[in-house]
Design a protein around this motif. Structure first.
Motif, PDB file in Angstrom:
ATOM      1  N   ASP A  95       0.882  -1.174   0.000  1.00 46.14           N
ATOM      2  CA  ASP A  95       0.000   0.000   0.000  1.00 46.14           C
ATOM      3  C   ASP A  95       0.912   1.215   0.000  1.00 46.14           C
ATOM      4  OD1 ASP A  95      -1.699   2.105   0.439  1.00 46.14           O
ATOM      5  OD2 ASP A  95      -2.876   1.109   1.991  1.00 46.14           O
ATOM      6  N   ALA A  96       1.013   1.873  -1.143  1.00 45.23           N
ATOM      7  CA  ALA A  96       1.949   2.987  -1.265  1.00 45.23           C
ATOM      8  C   ALA A  96       1.268   4.248  -1.768  1.00 45.23           C
ATOM      9  CB  ALA A  96       3.083   2.610  -2.224  1.00 45.23           C
ATOM     10  N   VAL A  97      -0.046   4.276  -1.715  1.00 46.16           N
ATOM     11  CA  VAL A  97      -0.761   5.411  -2.296  1.00 46.16           C
ATOM     12  C   VAL A  97      -1.441   6.258  -1.237  1.00 46.16           C
ATOM     13  CG1 VAL A  97      -2.565   6.109  -3.898  1.00 46.16           C
ATOM     14  CG2 VAL A  97      -1.087   4.162  -4.452  1.00 46.16           C
ATOM     15  N   GLY A  98      -2.169   5.602  -0.312  1.00 45.78           N
ATOM     16  CA  GLY A  98      -2.914   6.368   0.683  1.00 45.78           C
ATOM     17  C   GLY A  98      -4.113   7.060   0.054  1.00 45.78           C
ATOM     18  N   GLU A  99      -4.515   8.179   0.629  1.00 50.09           N
ATOM     19  CA  GLU A  99      -5.673   8.913   0.120  1.00 50.09           C
ATOM     20  C   GLU A  99      -5.255   9.795  -1.063  1.00 50.09           C
ATOM     21  OE1 GLU A  99      -7.608  11.057   3.155  1.00 50.09           O
ATOM     22  OE2 GLU A  99      -8.024   9.296   4.405  1.00 50.09           O
ATOM     23  N   VAL A 100      -6.108   9.792  -2.094  1.00 48.36           N
ATOM     24  CA  VAL A 100      -5.823  10.568  -3.303  1.00 48.36           C
ATOM     25  C   VAL A 100      -7.030  11.427  -3.639  1.00 48.36           C
ATOM     26  CG1 VAL A 100      -5.339  10.455  -5.772  1.00 48.36           C
ATOM     27  CG2 VAL A 100      -4.232   8.844  -4.222  1.00 48.36           C
ATOM     28  N   GLN A 101      -6.790  12.709  -3.856  1.00 54.47           N
ATOM     29  CA  GLN A 101      -7.837  13.617  -4.314  1.00 54.47           C
ATOM     30  C   GLN A 101      -7.759  13.700  -5.831  1.00 54.47           C
ATOM     31  OE1 GLN A 101     -10.000  14.896  -2.202  1.00 54.47           O
ATOM     32  NE2 GLN A 101      -8.932  14.044  -0.411  1.00 54.47           N
ATOM     33  N   GLY A 102      -8.851  13.337  -6.510  1.00 52.02           N
ATOM     34  CA  GLY A 102      -8.815  13.424  -7.960  1.00 52.02           C
ATOM     35  C   GLY A 102      -9.516  12.299  -8.667  1.00 52.02           C
ATOM     36  N   GLY A 103     -10.119  11.369  -7.907  1.00 50.07           N
ATOM     37  CA  GLY A 103     -10.913  10.336  -8.538  1.00 50.07           C
ATOM     38  C   GLY A 103     -10.154   9.044  -8.801  1.00 50.07           C
ATOM     39  N   ASP A 104     -10.907   8.044  -9.304  1.00 46.79           N
ATOM     40  CA  ASP A 104     -10.370   6.705  -9.515  1.00 46.79           C
ATOM     41  C   ASP A 104      -9.299   6.662 -10.589  1.00 46.79           C
ATOM     42  OD1 ASP A 104     -12.089   5.835  -7.585  1.00 46.79           O
ATOM     43  OD2 ASP A 104     -13.626   5.108  -8.991  1.00 46.79           O
ATOM     44  N   THR A 105      -9.452   7.479 -11.637  1.00 50.05           N
ATOM     45  CA  THR A 105      -8.477   7.451 -12.734  1.00 50.05           C
ATOM     46  C   THR A 105      -7.095   7.861 -12.244  1.00 50.05           C
ATOM     47  OG1 THR A 105     -10.207   7.971 -14.346  1.00 50.05           O
ATOM     48  CG2 THR A 105      -7.914   8.324 -15.018  1.00 50.05           C
ATOM     49  N   LEU A 106      -7.028   8.954 -11.495  1.00 51.68           N
ATOM     50  CA  LEU A 106      -5.755   9.404 -10.961  1.00 51.68           C
ATOM     51  C   LEU A 106      -5.187   8.367 -10.001  1.00 51.68           C
ATOM     52  CD1 LEU A 106      -3.580  11.547 -10.603  1.00 51.68           C
ATOM     53  CD2 LEU A 106      -4.995  12.614  -8.832  1.00 51.68           C
ATOM     54  N   TYR A 107      -6.058   7.764  -9.203  1.00 54.89           N
ATOM     55  CA  TYR A 107      -5.621   6.740  -8.247  1.00 54.89           C
ATOM     56  C   TYR A 107      -4.958   5.576  -8.974  1.00 54.89           C
ATOM     57  CZ  TYR A 107      -5.768   3.832  -4.055  1.00 54.89           C
ATOM     58  OH  TYR A 107      -5.413   3.056  -2.985  1.00 54.89           O
ATOM     59  N   MET A 108      -5.587   5.113 -10.057  1.00 58.39           N
ATOM     60  CA  MET A 108      -5.031   3.990 -10.816  1.00 58.39           C
ATOM     61  C   MET A 108      -3.732   4.381 -11.503  1.00 58.39           C
ATOM     62  SD  MET A 108      -6.624   1.267 -10.282  1.00 58.39           S
ATOM     63  CE  MET A 108      -5.743   0.322 -11.529  1.00 58.39           C
ATOM     64  N   ASP A 109      -3.642   5.618 -11.978  1.00 60.57           N
ATOM     65  CA  ASP A 109      -2.396   6.087 -12.606  1.00 60.57           C
ATOM     66  C   ASP A 109      -1.244   6.052 -11.601  1.00 60.57           C
ATOM     67  OD1 ASP A 109      -3.688   6.506 -14.984  1.00 60.57           O
ATOM     68  OD2 ASP A 109      -3.938   8.661 -14.714  1.00 60.57           O
ATOM     69  N   ILE A 110      -1.527   6.488 -10.376  1.00 56.32           N
ATOM     70  CA  ILE A 110      -0.490   6.477  -9.337  1.00 56.32           C
ATOM     71  C   ILE A 110      -0.096   5.044  -8.997  1.00 56.32           C
ATOM     72  CG2 ILE A 110      -0.010   7.042  -6.924  1.00 56.32           C
ATOM     73  CD1 ILE A 110      -1.783   9.501  -7.262  1.00 56.32           C
ATOM     74  N   LEU A 111      -1.099   4.154  -8.922  1.00 54.57           N
ATOM     75  CA  LEU A 111      -0.808   2.745  -8.651  1.00 54.57           C
ATOM     76  C   LEU A 111       0.094   2.144  -9.724  1.00 54.57           C
ATOM     77  CD1 LEU A 111      -4.059   0.956  -7.356  1.00 54.57           C
ATOM     78  CD2 LEU A 111      -1.855   1.128  -6.209  1.00 54.57           C
ATOM     79  N   GLN A 112      -0.223   2.432 -10.981  1.00 54.97           N
ATOM     80  CA  GLN A 112       0.563   1.881 -12.089  1.00 54.97           C
ATOM     81  C   GLN A 112       1.994   2.408 -12.065  1.00 54.97           C
ATOM     82  OE1 GLN A 112      -0.188  -0.505 -13.990  1.00 54.97           O
ATOM     83  NE2 GLN A 112      -2.385  -0.573 -14.392  1.00 54.97           N
ATOM     84  N   GLU A 113       2.160   3.705 -11.821  1.00 51.66           N
ATOM     85  CA  GLU A 113       3.506   4.278 -11.768  1.00 51.66           C
ATOM     86  C   GLU A 113       4.292   3.729 -10.583  1.00 51.66           C
ATOM     87  OE1 GLU A 113       5.110   6.217 -13.964  1.00 51.66           O
ATOM     88  OE2 GLU A 113       3.354   5.816 -15.220  1.00 51.66           O
ATOM     89  N   THR A 114       3.616   3.558  -9.464  1.00 53.41           N
ATOM     90  CA  THR A 114       4.273   2.988  -8.284  1.00 53.41           C
ATOM     91  C   THR A 114       4.705   1.556  -8.557  1.00 53.41           C
ATOM     92  OG1 THR A 114       2.906   4.372  -6.847  1.00 53.41           O
ATOM     93  CG2 THR A 114       4.014   2.491  -5.829  1.00 53.41           C
ATOM     94  N   ARG A 115       3.835   0.824  -9.210  1.00 47.98           N
ATOM     95  CA  ARG A 115       4.142  -0.569  -9.570  1.00 47.98           C
ATOM     96  C   ARG A 115       5.386  -0.638 -10.459  1.00 47.98           C
ATOM     97  NH1 ARG A 115       0.002  -3.935 -13.454  1.00 47.98           N
ATOM     98  NH2 ARG A 115       1.077  -5.935 -13.515  1.00 47.98           N
ATOM     99  N   LYS A 116       5.484   0.246 -11.434  1.00 50.80           N
ATOM    100  CA  LYS A 116       6.651   0.251 -12.324  1.00 50.80           C
ATOM    101  C   LYS A 116       7.929   0.565 -11.554  1.00 50.80           C
ATOM    102  CE  LYS A 116       4.073   1.711 -16.454  1.00 50.80           C
ATOM    103  NZ  LYS A 116       3.859   2.836 -17.417  1.00 50.80           N
ATOM    104  N   LEU A 117       7.841   1.536 -10.628  1.00 51.07           N
ATOM    105  CA  LEU A 117       9.018   1.890  -9.828  1.00 51.07           C
ATOM    106  C   LEU A 117       9.491   0.723  -8.981  1.00 51.07           C
ATOM    107  CD1 LEU A 117       8.156   5.510  -8.598  1.00 51.07           C
ATOM    108  CD2 LEU A 117      10.016   4.870 -10.124  1.00 51.07           C
ATOM    109  N   ILE A 118       8.543  -0.048  -8.462  1.00 46.67           N
ATOM    110  CA  ILE A 118       8.912  -1.175  -7.600  1.00 46.67           C
ATOM    111  C   ILE A 118       9.604  -2.271  -8.397  1.00 46.67           C
ATOM    112  CG2 ILE A 118       7.982  -3.055  -6.179  1.00 46.67           C
ATOM    113  CD1 ILE A 118       5.770  -1.124  -5.283  1.00 46.67           C
ATOM    114  N   VAL A 119       8.976  -2.721  -9.500  1.00 48.11           N
ATOM    115  CA  VAL A 119       9.519  -3.880 -10.221  1.00 48.11           C
ATOM    116  C   VAL A 119      10.793  -3.535 -10.981  1.00 48.11           C
ATOM    117  CG1 VAL A 119       7.256  -4.955 -10.411  1.00 48.11           C
ATOM    118  CG2 VAL A 119       8.043  -3.443 -12.238  1.00 48.11           C
ATOM    119  N   SER A 120      11.004  -2.256 -11.291  1.00 49.03           N
ATOM    120  CA  SER A 120      12.210  -1.860 -12.016  1.00 49.03           C
ATOM    121  C   SER A 120      13.347  -1.445 -11.086  1.00 49.03           C
ATOM    122  CB  SER A 120      11.897  -0.718 -12.982  1.00 49.03           C
ATOM    123  OG  SER A 120      11.473   0.448 -12.276  1.00 49.03           O
TER     124      SER A 120
END
Length: 305
Positions: A84-109
Motif C-alpha cells: 500500500d503505497a498510495v494512501g488517500e488521493v484527491q482526484g478520482g479513480d483514474t488518478l488513483y489507478m495512474d499512481i498505482l501503475q507508476e508505483t508498480r513500475k518503480l517497484i519492479v524496475s
C-alpha cells in the motif's frame, strides 16, 4: 491413426505461441505489433496469478500445465507481498489507478527488487510474487530502500508492505496472499511511520485479527486494561506504559531501568495498577490477560469495536 486433439491442447499451444520469447523473430505473413504481444502476455500472466492467489486450481498438474504454458516455474519457494503505497488521493479513480501503475513500475524496475518478481494490481493494492531467496532481515532492507525510492519518485511518504509466509507448494499461494493482507493491515496500525511486516513475526496479533466477534474483544478490554486507559486519560498518567514495560520484562529492576525511574516509584505504580484493574500482578494468568488486553488495544480502537 490420427492424433487426438483436445481443446486443452489447442489452448495451451496458442498460449505458448503467443507468449514465446522468440516470436518476434518468426517471419509471419502479418506481423503483430510488439505492444499487442506484450499486452497479451501481461493479461495471461495476470489471469494466471489471479487463479493462483484465489486458489482456483484443482490439482498440481493443472497449475503446473498453466505455469509451463507461460514459461513459469512454481515449484520454487515463493513469497507474496502486498504493498500500500498510495494512501488517500484527491482526484478520482483514474488518478488513483495512474499512481498505482507508476508505483508498480518503480517497484519492479528497482535495482534492489527481488529477482523473478511478478506484480499485479488488485483493488487498492500492488501484489508482488517473487522467489524467496532472501532472509527476512534482508527483505526488510530491500523494501525500505524501494520505499524510499517510491517516496521520492512519487512525492508520497506512505509505503507499507505486508509479506506472507513462504510457499511450499502451489496450494500455499492463496494462504500467503491472505497472510500478506493481514500483515499489511496490522503493520499499518502498529507501524504508522511505514514499515515492512512479516506475517510470521506478528505472533498473537495475527490470531486476534481472526476473531470475528468484535464485541468479545471489547468486553475483554473492558475487563482488563480499559480502566487503566481511562485513568491515564483523566490524570495524564503513564500507567499503561508502565504496565507494558513490566509485562514485557517481568523483572522490576529491568523495568525501572527501562523507564528511568527509581524502583520504589515503580513499586508504587504497580500497586496502583493492580488496584485499578483489580488483578494480581504476581499471577501468571492475570499478567497474560492484561498483556492480551494491551495487544487488542494496539490494533483495535475500543470506540469502533
Amino acid at each position: 491413426l490420427q492424433p487426438k486433439i483436445t481443446f486443452g491442447k489447442v489452448t495451451r499451444a496458442i498460449l505458448d505461441f503467443l507468449t514465446r520469447d522468440t516470436m518476434s523473430r518468426i517471419e509471419l505473413p502479418i506481423l503483430l505489433p510488439q505492444r499487442l504481444l506484450d499486452n497479451r502476455r501481461s493479461g495471461i500472466l495476470e489471469e494466471f496469478f489471479d487463479d493462483l492467489l484465489n486458489g482456483n486450481f484443482h490439482s498440481y498438474n493443472e497449475a503446473l500445465a498453466r505455469a509451463g504454458s507461460i514459461g513459469l516455474g512454481i515449484s520454487s519457494p515463493y513469497r507474496v507481498a502486498v504493498v500500500d503505497a498510495v494512501g488517500e488521493v484527491q482526484g478520482g479513480d483514474t488518478l488513483y489507478m495512474d499512481i498505482l501503475q507508476e508505483t508498480r513500475k518503480l517497484i519492479v524496475s528497482h535495482p534492489f527488487a527481488p529477482k523473478n518478481i511478478h506484480s499485479r494490481i488488485r483493488g487498492n493494492h500492488i501484489v508482488l510474487i517473487y522467489v524467496a531467496e532472501h532472509a527476512k532481515s534482508e527483505e526488510q532492507t530491500l523494501f525500505r530502500n524501494i520505499g524510499n525510492t517510491v517516496a521520492e519518485g512519487m512525492n508520497r511518504g506512505d509505503f507499507y508492505v505486508g509479506i506472507g509466509k513462504t510457499t511450499n507448494n502451489w496450494q500455499d499461494f492463496k494462504d500467503s496472499y491472505s497472510q500478506a493482507l493481514t500483515a499489511l493491515e496490522i503493520g499499518k496500525t502498529l507501524f504508522p511511520s511505514g514499515k515492512v511486516a512479516h506475517y510470521e513475526d506478528l505472533g498473537l496479533y495475527r490470531i486476534l485479527c481472526q476473531i470475528k466477534n468484535k464485541k468479545a474483544l471489547k468486553d475483554f478490554m473492558e475487563e482488563t486494561v480499559l480502566p487503566l486507559v481511562e485513568y491515564d486519560a483523566r490524570h495524564k498518567g503513564v500507567l499503561c506504559r508502565t504496565l507494558r514495560a513490566f509485562l514485557e520484562s517481568g523483572n522490576q529492576q529491568e523495568t525501572a531501568d527501562k523507564l528511568i525511574i527509581h524502583r520504589q516509584t515503580l513499586g508504587y505504580r504497580l500497586r496502583k495498577i493492580a488496584e485499578i484493574v483489580r488483578k494480581d500482578l504476581n499471577s501468571p494468568k492475570d499478567r497474560f490477560d492484561l498483556y492480551m488486553g494491551l495487544l487488542i488495544m494496539d490494533i483495535f480502537d475500543p470506540d469502533h469495536l
